[in-house]
Write an enzyme that holds these catalytic residues in place. Sequence first.
Site, PDB file in Angstrom:
ATOM      1  N   ASP A   5       0.779  -1.188   0.004  1.00 42.46           N
ATOM      2  CA  ASP A   5      -0.026   0.070   0.103  1.00 42.46           C
ATOM      3  C   ASP A   5       0.905   1.297  -0.142  1.00 42.46           C
ATOM      4  OD1 ASP A   5      -2.307  -1.463   0.167  1.00 42.46           O
ATOM      5  OD2 ASP A   5      -2.236  -1.499   2.143  1.00 42.46           O
ATOM      6  N   TYR A  63       6.327  -8.654   8.356  1.00 49.77           N
ATOM      7  CA  TYR A  63       5.976  -7.250   8.605  1.00 49.77           C
ATOM      8  C   TYR A  63       6.176  -6.783  10.119  1.00 49.77           C
ATOM      9  CZ  TYR A  63       3.468  -8.028   4.364  1.00 49.77           C
ATOM     10  OH  TYR A  63       2.938  -8.423   2.895  1.00 49.77           O
ATOM     11  N   ASP A 110      -6.286   1.958   7.535  1.00 56.73           N
ATOM     12  CA  ASP A 110      -5.052   2.424   7.773  1.00 56.73           C
ATOM     13  C   ASP A 110      -5.204   3.875   8.114  1.00 56.73           C
ATOM     14  OD1 ASP A 110      -4.766   3.891   5.372  1.00 56.73           O
ATOM     15  OD2 ASP A 110      -3.784   1.979   4.431  1.00 56.73           O
ATOM     16  N   ARG A 167      -3.777  -5.189   7.556  1.00 55.87           N
ATOM     17  CA  ARG A 167      -4.834  -4.234   7.950  1.00 55.87           C
ATOM     18  C   ARG A 167      -6.257  -4.901   8.531  1.00 55.87           C
ATOM     19  NH1 ARG A 167      -6.510  -1.335   2.983  1.00 55.87           N
ATOM     20  NH2 ARG A 167      -5.557  -2.945   1.616  1.00 55.87           N
TER      21      ARG A 167
END
Length: 307
Positions: A42, A70, A84, A179
């Site tokens: 993203d 991550y 987000d 997310r």
Amino acid sequence: MMANKSGIFLINKPQNITSNDLIQKIKKKLGIDKIGHAGTLDPLATGLMVILVNQATKISNYLLSSDKSYVVTMKLFVQTDSQDITGNIVEEETYKKISKSLVKEIIKKYNGYIYDQYPPVYSAVKVDGKKLYEYARKNQEVVIKPRKVTIKECELIEFNQKLGTIKLKVRSSKGTYIRSLVSDIAKDLETIATVSQLERVSSGGFLLENAKTIEEIEFSDLINMYDSLMINEHPIVEYHRVRDIKQGKTITLTGINYPIVFIIDDQKTVIAIYKHIAHDLYKCQRGLWDEIPLEQLTEAERNGYYD
């Protein structure tokens, strides 16, 4: 020409740029003909992107299937439409104290957790031929189906009770949306949350520490296809009858028991992808022989015949 070489670049993506913009910048800088990736990020996210060049674009599916890791920071007590901080706030809660012991307990639950995860409405998952974010932008109703994902590791790095933030390191299977994971963890904590920071630190055997920025990257940083497959522990078989491979013939590989194998020649050039069909028989699934330099072929092979 360097621009005709095939292989993989490891790029450290900056924030506030789309994955496509990053790819186009590299393509223009290095004069590359064909370019792809093994997983987007993203615009908010930073970190490792695996960029595929020329023939390497044909192995994207095999690299996409790798686990990814991550480091993510979740901001508690706020929820946005995109899940987000770049999105519009749709809900806020007043600050409430959450114990560290509860946070640890919930994070522990997700360590090695397999579950049905709903992808974010702002994502590229397709429903009836349209991407979810296309429905979202037009405020159209759409039925989102969950997908089974595996959170291989979920580790608490930091919990800041005062700021209402939780920092995690996550290693997950293909198709996992961080997310959505953040929203699911928040739900278990009986609150809401959104992603405030996200960095990809690994993709399969590729590590962020070995990546270069867009400004730094040069053709000398290209990882060839053989090394890329070795790093990610894909099965590789050397096969000396190059002409058979170039003609896409079914071949016999004795003592090999993999559904998919990558065929190389004696120069460690990746020349094809073969699929197991029965017993010791393997069928050509995809040819990569444009990668074979003419000078590597024998005179007989260049002329189209040999024993």
